[in-house]
Enzyme design. Structure first.
Site, PDB file in Angstrom:
ATOM      1  N   THR A 195     -10.537   7.430   3.562  1.00 49.39           N
ATOM      2  CA  THR A 195     -11.654   7.334   4.507  1.00 49.39           C
ATOM      3  C   THR A 195     -11.580   8.405   5.601  1.00 49.39           C
ATOM      4  O   THR A 195     -12.525   8.557   6.377  1.00 49.39           O
ATOM      5  CB  THR A 195     -11.718   5.941   5.161  1.00 49.39           C
ATOM      6  OG1 THR A 195     -10.443   5.621   5.722  1.00 49.39           O
ATOM      7  CG2 THR A 195     -12.113   4.896   4.141  1.00 49.39           C
ATOM      8  N   ASP A 242       2.001  10.317  -9.316  1.00 49.86           N
ATOM      9  CA  ASP A 242       3.029  11.153  -9.922  1.00 49.86           C
ATOM     10  C   ASP A 242       2.752  11.226 -11.414  1.00 49.86           C
ATOM     11  O   ASP A 242       1.731  10.717 -11.886  1.00 49.86           O
ATOM     12  CB  ASP A 242       4.425  10.577  -9.632  1.00 49.86           C
ATOM     13  CG  ASP A 242       5.492  11.658  -9.497  1.00 49.86           C
ATOM     14  OD1 ASP A 242       5.540  12.544 -10.383  1.00 49.86           O
ATOM     15  OD2 ASP A 242       6.281  11.615  -8.531  1.00 49.86           O
ATOM     16  N   ASP A 249       0.839  -1.198   0.000  1.00 49.54           N
ATOM     17  CA  ASP A 249       0.000   0.000   0.000  1.00 49.54           C
ATOM     18  C   ASP A 249       0.878   1.254   0.000  1.00 49.54           C
ATOM     19  O   ASP A 249       1.115   1.856   1.045  1.00 49.54           O
ATOM     20  CB  ASP A 249      -0.898  -0.052   1.250  1.00 49.54           C
ATOM     21  CG  ASP A 249      -1.754   1.187   1.416  1.00 49.54           C
ATOM     22  OD1 ASP A 249      -2.057   1.835   0.402  1.00 49.54           O
ATOM     23  OD2 ASP A 249      -2.125   1.500   2.568  1.00 49.54           O
ATOM     24  N   LYS A 272       0.347   3.810  -2.518  1.00 48.64           N
ATOM     25  CA  LYS A 272      -0.473   4.905  -3.050  1.00 48.64           C
ATOM     26  C   LYS A 272       0.318   5.817  -3.994  1.00 48.64           C
ATOM     27  O   LYS A 272       0.369   7.037  -3.802  1.00 48.64           O
ATOM     28  CB  LYS A 272      -1.073   5.720  -1.909  1.00 48.64           C
ATOM     29  CG  LYS A 272      -1.973   4.950  -0.953  1.00 48.64           C
ATOM     30  CD  LYS A 272      -2.579   5.893   0.085  1.00 48.64           C
ATOM     31  CE  LYS A 272      -3.477   5.164   1.069  1.00 48.64           C
ATOM     32  NZ  LYS A 272      -2.708   4.324   2.013  1.00 48.64           N
ATOM     33  N   ARG A 293      -5.847  -1.025  13.538  1.00 46.07           N
ATOM     34  CA  ARG A 293      -5.821  -0.896  14.996  1.00 46.07           C
ATOM     35  C   ARG A 293      -6.781  -1.809  15.754  1.00 46.07           C
ATOM     36  O   ARG A 293      -6.416  -2.287  16.839  1.00 46.07           O
ATOM     37  CB  ARG A 293      -6.051   0.570  15.376  1.00 46.07           C
ATOM     38  CG  ARG A 293      -4.828   1.443  15.131  1.00 46.07           C
ATOM     39  CD  ARG A 293      -5.144   2.913  15.166  1.00 46.07           C
ATOM     40  NE  ARG A 293      -5.857   3.332  13.960  1.00 46.07           N
ATOM     41  CZ  ARG A 293      -6.176   4.596  13.686  1.00 46.07           C
ATOM     42  NH1 ARG A 293      -5.872   5.560  14.528  1.00 46.07           N
ATOM     43  NH2 ARG A 293      -6.808   4.907  12.562  1.00 46.07           N
TER      44      ARG A 293
END
Length: 233
Positions: free
Chosen positions: A119, A64, A59, A61, A211
């Protein structure tokens, strides 16, 4: 690839990550390696976790200019990961170049998905800070459509938007959804959230859980609870 629970291993070091995974005796959960861990440890942590038998969502992301993204993905394609991502906001050309860079000489590649809106973003932030007057739901659907038309496999979206993405882009278009919290758990900094059980019924193919599992008193029990609620296993 069948539906699954992905654990977000957002740890600052190799030691912390491997100590966490050691708790899962005999289990090989799908894990997400994000920016914090990748920047701290580099490609070697990906290789080590993969060698342990885990599926990996890398992950990072990427966002560019198209050629830079293409070259970056040509490097990442040598890592034996199962899923990678970029920001749909980079546009269709960038997403198409990403597929070119990610595809290996034998024609194989990891799944490639696009982030629509984080989110942690809500309508107020979308309008007042990002200066996007289009409502969140419409913005997400437009980004998802661009990703689908560019040849990507799916999107990262809120669980609240997953079924709409399916309706808009087809059932085969994957939805990978963070923002998962237990009904009796802490919301944290997430704003568009859903429980694992509700995510199961909302068109989510993969839920990404951090978490609520990594900071639980018993991470294995929390993971098992997620699997039971989301997959019914």
């Amino acid at each position: 690839m069948k539906k699954d629970v992905i654990i977000a291993c957002d740890f600052p070091s190799k030691e912390a990550t491997l100590n966490f995974l050691d708790k899962f005796e005999g289990k090989k959960p799908f894990v997400k390696i994000g920016m914090e861990l990748f920047y701290a440890c580099g490609p070697e942590i990906v290789k080590e976790i993969k060698a342990r038998g885990h599926k990996i969502f890398l992950d990072l992301k990427l966002h560019d200019i198209p050629n830079t993204v293409k070259r970056a993905f040509s490097v990442l394609s040598s890592l034996d990961v199962d899923m990678v991502n970029l920001h749909a906001a980079g546009g269709s050309t960038m997403m198409k170049y990403a597929i070119e860079g990610l595809t290996r000489a034998d024609g194989t590649r990891p799944l490639l998905i696009a982030v629509t809106q984080l989110t942690s973003t809500d309508d107020e932030m979308l309008k007042n800070e990002l200066l996007i007057d289009t409502p969140m739901a419409e913005t997400v659907m437009h980004y998802a459509k661009n990703a689908a038309e560019s040849g990507l496999d799916g999107v990262v979206c809120s669980p609240l938007e997953a079924q709409k993405v399916k309706d808009f882009c087809g059932n085969e278009f994957m939805t990978v959804t963070p923002g998962i919290r237990f009904a009796d758990g802490d919301v944290g900094d997430q704003k568009r959230i859903m429980t694992p059980e509700k995510a199961k019924n909302a068109g989510c193919d993969f839920i990404v859980v951090g978490r609520p599992i990594t900071q639980a008193d018993d991470p294995v029990a929390a993971y098992d609870r997620c699997v039971k609620e989301f997959l019914g296993e």
